[in-house]
Design an enzyme around this catalytic site. Structure first.
Site, PDB file in Angstrom:
ATOM      1  N   ALA A  44       1.342   8.836  -0.118  1.00 35.96           N
ATOM      2  CA  ALA A  44       1.658   9.813   0.920  1.00 35.96           C
ATOM      3  C   ALA A  44       1.822   9.063   2.235  1.00 35.96           C
ATOM      4  CB  ALA A  44       0.518  10.821   1.024  1.00 35.96           C
ATOM      5  N   GLU A  50       1.156   9.401  -8.382  1.00 32.54           N
ATOM      6  CA  GLU A  50       1.187  10.820  -8.784  1.00 32.54           C
ATOM      7  C   GLU A  50       2.618  11.278  -9.078  1.00 32.54           C
ATOM      8  OE1 GLU A  50      -1.248  11.877  -5.305  1.00 32.54           O
ATOM      9  OE2 GLU A  50      -2.516  13.004  -6.690  1.00 32.54           O
ATOM     10  N   GLU A 104      -6.716   6.186  -3.063  1.00 24.88           N
ATOM     11  CA  GLU A 104      -7.128   7.170  -2.054  1.00 24.88           C
ATOM     12  C   GLU A 104      -8.575   7.010  -1.618  1.00 24.88           C
ATOM     13  OE1 GLU A 104      -5.132   7.804  -4.577  1.00 24.88           O
ATOM     14  OE2 GLU A 104      -3.594   9.259  -4.049  1.00 24.88           O
TER      15      GLU A 104
HETATM   16  C1  3H9 Z   1      -2.128   9.490  -0.739  1.00 25.73           C
HETATM   17  O1  3H9 Z   1      -1.182   9.091  -1.338  1.00 25.73           O
HETATM   18  C2  3H9 Z   1      -2.663  10.884  -0.855  1.00 25.73           C
HETATM   19  C3  3H9 Z   1      -2.100  11.644  -2.022  1.00 25.73           C
HETATM   20  O2  3H9 Z   1      -2.885  11.490  -3.164  1.00 25.73           O
HETATM   21  C4  3H9 Z   1      -2.151  13.132  -1.759  1.00 25.73           C
HETATM   22  C5  3H9 Z   1      -1.164  13.742  -0.906  1.00 25.73           C
HETATM   23  C6  3H9 Z   1      -1.201  15.220  -0.910  1.00 25.73           C
HETATM   24  N1  3H9 Z   1       1.804   5.605   4.947  1.00 25.73           N
HETATM   25  O3  3H9 Z   1       0.151  -3.096   4.247  1.00 25.73           O
HETATM   26  P1  3H9 Z   1       1.406  -3.603   4.836  1.00 25.73           P
HETATM   27  C7  3H9 Z   1       2.734   0.812   6.639  1.00 25.73           C
HETATM   28  S1  3H9 Z   1      -2.962   8.493   0.357  1.00 25.73           S
HETATM   29  C8  3H9 Z   1       2.274   5.198   6.132  1.00 25.73           C
HETATM   30  O4  3H9 Z   1       1.300  -4.516   6.013  1.00 25.73           O
HETATM   31  P2  3H9 Z   1       1.914  -5.090   2.441  1.00 25.73           P
HETATM   32  C9  3H9 Z   1       1.668  -0.088   7.219  1.00 25.73           C
HETATM   33  O5  3H9 Z   1       0.887   0.563   8.183  1.00 25.73           O
HETATM   34  C10 3H9 Z   1      -2.025   6.995   0.372  1.00 25.73           C
HETATM   35  N2  3H9 Z   1       2.450   3.890   6.449  1.00 25.73           N
HETATM   36  O6  3H9 Z   1       2.328  -4.285   3.739  1.00 25.73           O
HETATM   37  C11 3H9 Z   1       2.506  -1.210   7.807  1.00 25.73           C
HETATM   38  O7  3H9 Z   1       2.992  -0.777   9.050  1.00 25.73           O
HETATM   39  P3  3H9 Z   1       3.221  -1.811  10.251  1.00 25.73           P
HETATM   40  C12 3H9 Z   1      -2.277   6.172  -0.813  1.00 25.73           C
HETATM   41  C13 3H9 Z   1       2.147   2.975   5.525  1.00 25.73           C
HETATM   42  O8  3H9 Z   1       3.164  -5.537   1.816  1.00 25.73           O
HETATM   43  C14 3H9 Z   1       3.687  -1.310   6.826  1.00 25.73           C
HETATM   44  O9  3H9 Z   1       3.706  -0.067   6.117  1.00 25.73           O
HETATM   45  N3  3H9 Z   1      -1.607   4.908  -0.684  1.00 25.73           N
HETATM   46  C15 3H9 Z   1       1.651   3.339   4.276  1.00 25.73           C
HETATM   47  O10 3H9 Z   1       0.855  -6.101   2.763  1.00 25.73           O
HETATM   48  C16 3H9 Z   1       3.536  -2.430   5.836  1.00 25.73           C
HETATM   49  O11 3H9 Z   1       2.268  -2.333   5.197  1.00 25.73           O
HETATM   50  C17 3H9 Z   1      -2.186   3.861  -0.098  1.00 25.73           C
HETATM   51  O12 3H9 Z   1      -3.308   3.930   0.327  1.00 25.73           O
HETATM   52  C18 3H9 Z   1       1.488   4.722   3.987  1.00 25.73           C
HETATM   53  N4  3H9 Z   1       1.024   5.157   2.795  1.00 25.73           N
HETATM   54  O13 3H9 Z   1       1.233  -4.028   1.476  1.00 25.73           O
HETATM   55  C19 3H9 Z   1      -1.369   2.603  -0.033  1.00 25.73           C
HETATM   56  N5  3H9 Z   1       1.421   2.217   3.551  1.00 25.73           N
HETATM   57  O14 3H9 Z   1       4.229  -2.805   9.715  1.00 25.73           O
HETATM   58  C20 3H9 Z   1      -1.434   2.032   1.345  1.00 25.73           C
HETATM   59  C21 3H9 Z   1       1.779   1.194   4.343  1.00 25.73           C
HETATM   60  O15 3H9 Z   1       3.675  -0.969  11.352  1.00 25.73           O
HETATM   61  N6  3H9 Z   1      -0.600   0.864   1.512  1.00 25.73           N
HETATM   62  N7  3H9 Z   1       2.211   1.626   5.523  1.00 25.73           N
HETATM   63  O16 3H9 Z   1       1.863  -2.455  10.482  1.00 25.73           O
HETATM   64  C22 3H9 Z   1      -0.893  -0.353   1.012  1.00 25.73           C
HETATM   65  O17 3H9 Z   1      -1.865  -0.552   0.306  1.00 25.73           O
HETATM   66  C23 3H9 Z   1      -0.002  -1.496   1.398  1.00 25.73           C
HETATM   67  O18 3H9 Z   1       0.702  -1.111   2.534  1.00 25.73           O
HETATM   68  C24 3H9 Z   1       1.022  -1.931   0.320  1.00 25.73           C
HETATM   69  C25 3H9 Z   1       1.974  -2.982   0.934  1.00 25.73           C
HETATM   70  C26 3H9 Z   1       0.268  -2.555  -0.867  1.00 25.73           C
HETATM   71  C27 3H9 Z   1       1.838  -0.780  -0.168  1.00 25.73           C
END
Ligand code: 3H9
Length: 678
Positions: A63, A105, A125
């Site tokens: 999300a 999901e 999450e």
């Molecule tokens: C969810 O899904 C809830 C659902 O179950 C229910 C809904 C109803 N959103 O980490 P990076 C940005 S909860 C917005 O440096 P990497 C991040 O801030 C979510 N922004 O890259 C950064 O911005 P900036 C569950 C996001 O390659 C840029 O993207 N998912 C999100 O080292 C690059 O990120 C997670 O918790 C996001 N979801 O790693 C996954 N994700 O460049 C969270 C990232 O401005 N994300 N950004 O600083 C991660 O674990 C890592 O970002 C990922 C990439 C592994 C994907």
């Protein structure tokens, strides 16, 4: 505005493509686009199957976290996914990168999942203080069973595509470079067959047949999940998948999700998510600053610190030359490194080949000349300015120009160290935390003359070696130890005034720290920095050393330790402290837990405010990153500065005044102003 979702037709297959950089987060426009695309597929008789894939570096990574806490704009994710699953034409998720959270999901709502070998899937999450909120806790156990679902939902760590295939989460592994074509072929092969829906799966029967499964799992995770709300909610949700109908289970998930979303833990953990990423950025260093290639690293000192530091680079495939003064010390140091690697292998977290590969990148030496061609040299020698200056003087003579010279000092003046060289611009602090191969934090100390390219390189390198970096200016103890010293001052004062030292530790344990200050002293060794003269006793610590109470390694320090390292408070130590207090004429009184907590933690916040005022930290959230990763500050409070804002800066000011402790102008100002630091 153009939609981030587009569709392409390949014969009778509709390929739905998301292009929402950087990570294809499932923001409103993406959800709306997905829903429209499914409707397009449903209403077109020429389309017989659907493939969903993403452009860019990853399948949906979840999300859009930036939308959390804002008024919801439809369609929401659960309804979008329900529409997808309801399709009677096969829908196939084509996964590359990281299918995380809401992304996983999406995949669960599709009828089939194919993935490239390098893909990862997970439900992280809990790391944001939440549980999956788009039926992930209900579809996953029905698809793979409760036992396989629990670690994914409760632990939050992603698994590889192959592992996912092993538990039935992925149907087929496809070619790394032919994802779309293979997914289309797979989708075509399923046309005409009844579609399997995860919500109708029956694998969750394992949790019904063996209901103790959930308690056993909870007990096995007790240490990891202590204090966190989300993991328990996650267990409850997965359990509900076995005991309730799908519709009731989804309702249960929603209730738990909504409650967590409005709680302080999730707010704190979402704060931390962005804080960690912000900390890696340096405001006045341009993004496009060219980096210095780091192909070979030198480490001076093969003790605990030098060995641990070296292992970070070896594990990342970067060759290390390690220098010691004597062959004995060198052999001992490299022997310990090998043993550490072999222990990791014994636990199954490394193969024997990987141990040999890492150790094969290590070159032990007794000669400074062997450091000449290193791109980065990190000094991890004794904490003495004279010794450090001598080392940097030598490095300046032998190491090639353009290389970075780093000190692992934990409190000395990096500017003074830099002045011992002819190239102060290339000198920087890289403060690792013990055990350096395990602890996540890297405090990067920016000297007055440290060049931008040196800083940018070190920040990038921190990611390569799996560290979380934050920048500190030059001040005694930098961010972390400077604040720690304020806590220790109060801990020492409290036990002189009548608080039992184990109560002081307990207050911090209750707050969520893994250990208190006196336990920490025992673990690190009370004799660190001791003058070794048992007849000269001016502090409690010296008194303990004088009677051989050096800490855990001696079986006794503040506490007595049994063979299993279980601690019990010591009467001898209690007496030593009482004698000291009497000698100093300290009045004894009962001190309540609230006072202990306030006196330990509020001065840290005050010191953090001073650090900000002096510009020693770029932002308050950097301080949070330092304390969470370097000192075990509980993540679910968001770090000292976020926590202070949560409880109210005015309350912190009041508390400091009540206990006659100093209040910085900056803290007063922020408290009277927005009540926020950043
Ligand atoms: C969810 O899904 C809830 C659902 O179950 C229910 C809904 C109803 N959103 O980490 P990076 C940005 S909860 C917005 O440096 P990497 C991040 O801030 C979510 N922004 O890259 C950064 O911005 P900036 C569950 C996001 O390659 C840029 O993207 N998912 C999100 O080292 C690059 O990120 C997670 O918790 C996001 N979801 O790693 C996954 N994700 O460049 C969270 C990232 O401005 N994300 N950004 O600083 C991660 O674990 C890592 O970002 C990922 C990439 C592994 C994907």
């Amino acid at each position: 505005m153009t939609s981030p979702i587009r569709t392409e037709r390949h014969d009778n297959v509709l390929v739905v493509i998301s292009d929402n950089p950087p990570v294809n987060a499932l923001g409103q426009a993406v959800r709306a686009g997905l829903k429209d695309a499914i409707e397009e597929a449903m209403s077109d008789d020429a389309i017989e199957a659907v493939v969903i894939r993403c452009d860019g570096r990853t399948f949906f990574a979840g999300a859009d976290i930036t939308e959390f806490g804002k008024p919801p704009v439809g369609p929401n994710l659960p309804e979008t996914l329900d529409a997808m699953e309801a399709s009677d034409k096969p829908v196939v998720a084509a996964i590359h990168g990281t299918a995380l959270g809401g992304g996983c999901e999406v995949a669960l709502a599709c009828h089939y999942r194919v993935a490239v070998p390098s893909a990862k899937l997970g439900l992280p999450e809990v790391k944001l203080g939440l549980i999956p909120g788009a039926a992930g806790t209900q579809r996953l156990p029905r698809l793979v069973g409760a036992e396989a679902a629990l670690p994914l939902v409760v632990g939050g760590n992603p698994i590889s595509a192959r592992k996912a295939q092993g538990i039935g989460l992925v149907d087929e592994i496809v070619g790394e470079d032919s994802l779309e074509a293979d997914a289309i072929a797979f989708a075509k092969s399923k046309i005409g067959q009844p579609v399997p829906r995860a919500s109708e799966g029956t694998a969750n029967g394992d949790g019904v047949r063996d209901p103790d499964l959930f308690d056993r799992f909870r007990a096995s995770q007790a240490r990891k999940i202590r204090g966190f709300d989300a993991p328990n909610a996650a267990i409850e949700a997965v359990k509900a998948a076995g005991t309730m109908s799908y519709a009731e289970g989804v309702k249960k998930e929603r209730e738990l999700f909504t409650e967590l979303m409005s709680g302080t833990q999730s707010a704190a953990m979402r704060h931390y998510f962005f804080a960690e990423r912000a900390a890696n950025k340096i405001d006045d260093v341009p993004k496009d600053t060219p980096l210095i290639p780091i192909k070979k690293v030198g480490v001076i000192g093969a003790g605990t610190m030098g060995g641990g530091i070296s292992m970070n680079f070896l594990s990342a495939g970067i060759p290390v030359t390690i220098l010691e003064m004597s062959q004995d010390a060198l052999d001992r140091g490299t022997g310990t490194m090998r043993k550490n690697y072999e222990n990791t292998a014994k636990k199954g977290r490394m193969t024997a080949d990987q141990v040999e590969q890492a150790m094969g990148l290590l070159t032990p030496t007794l000669s400074y000349d062997d450091l000449a061609d290193c791109d980065l040299v990190i000094e991890a020698v004794y904490e003495s300015m004279d010794v450090k200056k001598e080392v940097f003087g030598k490095l300046d003579e032998v190491v090639k120009q353009g290389a970075i010279l780093a000190s692992n000092t934990s409190y000395l003046d990096v500017n003074e160290i830099a002045a011992a060289t002819q190239r102060p611009g290339y000198v920087v602090g890289m403060h690792f935390f013990s055990p350096a191969n395990i602890m996540k934090l890297l405090e990067v100390v920016r000297g007055e003359k440290t060049r931008d390219d040196v800083l940018a390189t070190v920040m990038k390198l921190s990611k390569t070696i799996g560290k979380v970096a934050a920048v500190s200016g030059v001040c005694p103890g930098f961010i972390g130890n400077r604040m720690l010293s304020k806590r220790q001052e109060q801990a020492n004062a409290l036990i002189m005034e009548g608080a039992n030292y184990w109560e002081v530790d307990e207050v911090l344990l209750d707050f969520g720290f893994p250990m208190g200050p006196f336990q920490m002293g025992d673990l690190a060794g009370i004799d660190i920095g001791w003058h070794r003269d048992p007849s000269k006793v001016t502090t409690v610590r010296e008194a303990l050393c004088a009677v051989g109470r050096f800490g855990q390694k001696a079986g006794k320090g503040f506490y007595d330790y049994d063979e299993a390292r279980q601690r019990t408070p010591s009467d001898e130590v209690k007496q030593i402290i009482a004698d000291f207090a009497a000698k100093e004429g300290k009045e004894q009184r009962e001190i309540l837990k609230d006072e202990i907590r306030e006196r330990l933690l509020y001065p840290m916040v005050n010191e953090g405010a001073k650090i900000l005022e002096e510009g020693m930290a770029q932002r308050a959230s950097d301080i949070d990153v330092v304390w969470i990763n370097g000192y075990g500050w509980p993540l679910y409070t968001g770090g000292p500065m976020f926590w202070a804002q949560t409880i109210g800066l005015d309350k912190v000011v009041e508390g400091l005044e009540k206990h006659d402790l100093p209040v910085s102008n900056y803290l007063r100002e922020r408290s009277a102003g927005s009540g926020k630091f950043d």
